[in-house]
Design a protein around this motif. Structure first.
Motif, short mmCIF file in Angstrom:
data_model
loop_
_atom_site.label_atom_id
_atom_site.label_comp_id
_atom_site.label_asym_id
_atom_site.label_seq_id
_atom_site.Cartn_x
_atom_site.Cartn_y
_atom_site.Cartn_z
N GLY A 20 0.81 -1.21 0.00
CA GLY A 20 0.00 0.00 0.00
C GLY A 20 0.84 1.26 0.00
N LEU A 21 1.94 1.25 0.80
CA LEU A 21 2.81 2.42 0.85
C LEU A 21 3.53 2.62 -0.48
CD1 LEU A 21 4.33 1.99 4.44
CD2 LEU A 21 2.60 3.65 3.69
N LEU A 22 4.00 1.53 -1.09
CA LEU A 22 4.67 1.66 -2.39
C LEU A 22 3.70 2.15 -3.47
CD1 LEU A 22 6.93 -1.55 -2.42
CD2 LEU A 22 7.64 0.83 -2.07
N ALA A 23 2.48 1.62 -3.41
CA ALA A 23 1.48 2.10 -4.38
C ALA A 23 1.17 3.58 -4.18
CB ALA A 23 0.20 1.26 -4.24
N ALA A 24 1.10 4.02 -2.92
CA ALA A 24 0.86 5.43 -2.64
C ALA A 24 2.00 6.30 -3.18
CB ALA A 24 0.69 5.65 -1.14
N PHE A 25 3.25 5.84 -2.98
CA PHE A 25 4.40 6.60 -3.48
C PHE A 25 4.39 6.66 -5.01
CE2 PHE A 25 8.83 6.71 -4.94
CZ PHE A 25 9.24 7.90 -4.37
N ALA A 26 4.10 5.52 -5.65
CA ALA A 26 4.06 5.50 -7.12
C ALA A 26 2.96 6.40 -7.66
CB ALA A 26 3.87 4.05 -7.61
N LEU A 30 3.33 9.68 -10.09
CA LEU A 30 2.58 9.77 -11.34
C LEU A 30 1.74 11.04 -11.39
CD1 LEU A 30 1.53 8.54 -13.99
CD2 LEU A 30 -0.18 7.30 -12.62
N LEU A 31 1.09 11.35 -10.29
CA LEU A 31 0.24 12.56 -10.27
C LEU A 31 1.08 13.83 -10.32
CD1 LEU A 31 -2.40 11.38 -7.65
CD2 LEU A 31 -2.76 11.76 -10.09
N ARG A 32 2.28 13.79 -9.75
CA ARG A 32 3.16 14.95 -9.86
C ARG A 32 3.56 15.18 -11.31
NH1 ARG A 32 8.05 15.14 -5.75
NH2 ARG A 32 6.22 15.24 -4.36
N TRP A 33 3.82 14.09 -12.02
CA TRP A 33 4.15 14.19 -13.45
C TRP A 33 2.96 14.72 -14.24
CZ3 TRP A 33 2.19 11.35 -17.66
CH2 TRP A 33 2.87 11.53 -18.87
N LEU A 34 1.77 14.21 -13.92
CA LEU A 34 0.57 14.71 -14.59
C LEU A 34 0.33 16.18 -14.26
CD1 LEU A 34 -1.91 11.71 -14.10
CD2 LEU A 34 -0.77 12.41 -16.21
N ASP A 46 -8.04 21.01 -15.34
CA ASP A 46 -7.23 19.81 -15.14
C ASP A 46 -6.27 19.97 -13.97
OD1 ASP A 46 -5.72 21.71 -16.34
OD2 ASP A 46 -5.04 20.48 -18.02
N ASP A 47 -5.81 21.19 -13.71
CA ASP A 47 -4.97 21.43 -12.53
C ASP A 47 -5.74 21.12 -11.24
OD1 ASP A 47 -2.91 22.32 -14.18
OD2 ASP A 47 -3.70 24.36 -14.19
N VAL A 48 -7.01 21.53 -11.21
CA VAL A 48 -7.84 21.28 -10.03
C VAL A 48 -8.04 19.79 -9.81
CG1 VAL A 48 -10.11 21.68 -9.01
CG2 VAL A 48 -9.00 23.51 -10.29
N ILE A 49 -8.33 19.07 -10.89
CA ILE A 49 -8.58 17.63 -10.78
C ILE A 49 -7.33 16.88 -10.33
CG2 ILE A 49 -9.19 15.57 -12.09
CD1 ILE A 49 -10.96 17.35 -13.84
N VAL A 50 -6.19 17.19 -10.94
CA VAL A 50 -4.95 16.51 -10.57
C VAL A 50 -4.58 16.82 -9.12
CG1 VAL A 50 -2.47 16.38 -11.04
CG2 VAL A 50 -4.10 16.39 -12.93
N ALA A 52 -6.61 17.47 -6.67
CA ALA A 52 -7.50 16.71 -5.78
C ALA A 52 -7.13 15.22 -5.77
CB ALA A 52 -8.94 16.90 -6.21
N LEU A 53 -6.83 14.66 -6.94
CA LEU A 53 -6.46 13.25 -7.00
C LEU A 53 -5.15 12.99 -6.27
CD1 LEU A 53 -7.37 12.35 -10.69
CD2 LEU A 53 -8.62 11.77 -8.61
N ARG A 54 -4.27 13.99 -6.24
CA ARG A 54 -3.01 13.83 -5.52
C ARG A 54 -3.23 13.63 -4.03
NH1 ARG A 54 1.22 18.52 -6.56
NH2 ARG A 54 0.80 17.82 -8.70
N ALA A 55 -4.36 14.13 -3.53
CA ALA A 55 -4.67 13.96 -2.11
C ALA A 55 -5.40 12.66 -1.83
CB ALA A 55 -5.49 15.15 -1.62
N VAL A 56 -6.27 12.21 -2.74
CA VAL A 56 -7.13 11.07 -2.44
C VAL A 56 -6.51 9.73 -2.83
CG1 VAL A 56 -8.41 11.22 -4.62
CG2 VAL A 56 -9.49 10.19 -2.61
N LEU A 57 -5.84 9.64 -3.97
CA LEU A 57 -5.35 8.34 -4.44
C LEU A 57 -4.25 7.75 -3.55
CD1 LEU A 57 -5.41 8.67 -8.34
CD2 LEU A 57 -7.04 7.56 -6.80
#
Length: 365
Positions: A20-26, A30-34, A46-50, A52-57
């Motif tokens: 779970g921790l490795l998946a969170a880091f990956a 990925l979201l930082r790149w996006l 798209d900035d707003v969506i990315v 928000a996803l950076r916090a939840v995923l």
């Protein structure tokens, strides 16, 4: 489960947590790149969506790893149930906060694009954020096994009492919604009220409207007062407007020559001064035989309300300079000073302006 905890259970639980921790880091990488790619796009949604996803995923990955670890451990049914509830509530809370950010950010993006100015109508942003958080809170209560039906009934009865106690606040709230929905006023518009307040609309929130005047002072008005006021909106139906400049020339002037020279100055001003409308057709209208001059009006086109002061300033300077070069006179108004000697009034003609402290009549005894 009634069996004892073994080393294999700990190993599998550790693997689930680490996964779970490795998946969170990956996911975070990925979201930082996006996010970097989203910064290059013109649409800010798209900035707003990315964001928000950076916090939840990543949190979802951590919660999933913890849930997997809890599933392989020999926990009792009660502990397993409470653990699953805690993890579910955590995931719902993170998802609710992220959804509120996404929806509020998208609403803010839409309001900014509609107004055309860097301003936001926070009334819609706040309403949508509160609605999403309220829905998430109700889902959390339902997940915990708490019935929300009595709560909704109590809120309905209590809401009536609150509405009666907050009549002015609710009136301002619905007045703000009506103003924005009818599009009579939008953030960024320049308005003038019959009571004298004028300026750019900075924001319309749930209670009040903020107006910034040309001296950079803020005027705060309740939405209800703004909805009931007589108002002129200088940005609608279109942002460009015309202004009038009054000019006068001597009676011995060649009006054809005056009109030609003035048209040339108008064309020069419209082309060179910032905020002017280059394709504006020059308009000159003679209208008055005055006491000492023939008056006419010059109609100029400006891009927006605040541009008129700079354009008037430049136009009057250039017109005065050009008239002097062309020999066109702008006569000073004539004044009559009455000199009284005994009981006889002797009129005396003067030209030019009379100073305020100048004596207009003198009596000789």
């Amino acid at each position: 489960m009634n069996r004892a905890l073994t080393a294999d259970d700990l190993v599998f639980a550790g693997i689930a947590l680490v996964s779970g921790l490795l998946a969170a880091f990956a996911l975070r990488m990925l979201l930082r790149w996006l996010g970097r790619h989203a910064d290059r796009t013109r649409w800010s949604g798209d900035d707003v969506i990315v964001h928000a996803l950076r916090a939840v995923l990543p949190w979802a990955a951590v919660v999933g790893g913890a849930a997997g670890a809890a599933a392989v451990l020999p926990l009792t049914k009660t502990v397993q149930h409470h653990t699953n509830q805690v993890l579910t509530v955590l995931l719902i809370s993170v998802a609710t906060v992220s959804a509120a950010r996404v929806v509020a950010g998208l609403v803010r993006t839409v309001t900014q694009s509609r107004s055309g100015v860097a301003g936001s109508a926070t009334i819609f942003v706040n309403i949508t954020r509160i609605l999403v958080l309220a829905i998430g809170f109700l889902v959390v209560l339902q997940t915990l096994g708490i019935s929300i039906a009595p709560m909704l009934t109590a809120l309905g009865v209590g809401g009536l009492a609150v509405a009666l106690a907050l009549q002015d606040t609710l009136a301002n709230l619905f007045a703000g919604i009506h103003i924005l929905a009818s599009k009579t006023v939008q953030p960024g518009d320049y308005i003038q009220l019959s009571s004298g307040e004028e300026g750019y609309v900075e924001d319309i929130n749930w209670r009040q409207t903020t107006i910034r005047n040309l001296s950079n002072n803020l005027v705060v008005l309740p939405n209800g007062q703004l909805a009931q006021a007589n108002m002129t909106n200088f940005m609608r139906p279109e942002q460009q407007l015309t202004i009038l400049v009054q000019v006068g020339v001597a009676y011995d002037s060649d009006l054809e020559h005056v009109e030609r020279v003035t048209n040339e100055v108008i064309a020069e001003t419209m082309t060179e001064v910032e905020g002017a409308v280059p394709d504006h057709e020059p308009i000159i209208r003679f209208h008055t035989f005055g006491d000492s001059r023939i008056g006419f009006t010059v109609i100029l086109g400006v891009g927006e309300f605040s541009d008129q002061y700079r354009i008037k300033h430049e136009f009057i300077k250039r017109l005065h300079k050009r008239y002097r070069a062309e020999g066109i006179r702008i006569p000073a108004p004539a004044r009559t000073v009455a000199l009284q000697q005994g009981g006889v009034v002797i009129p005396h003609q003067r030209t030019g302006e009379i100073e305020p402290n100048e004596i207009s009549s003198v009596r000789f005894d």
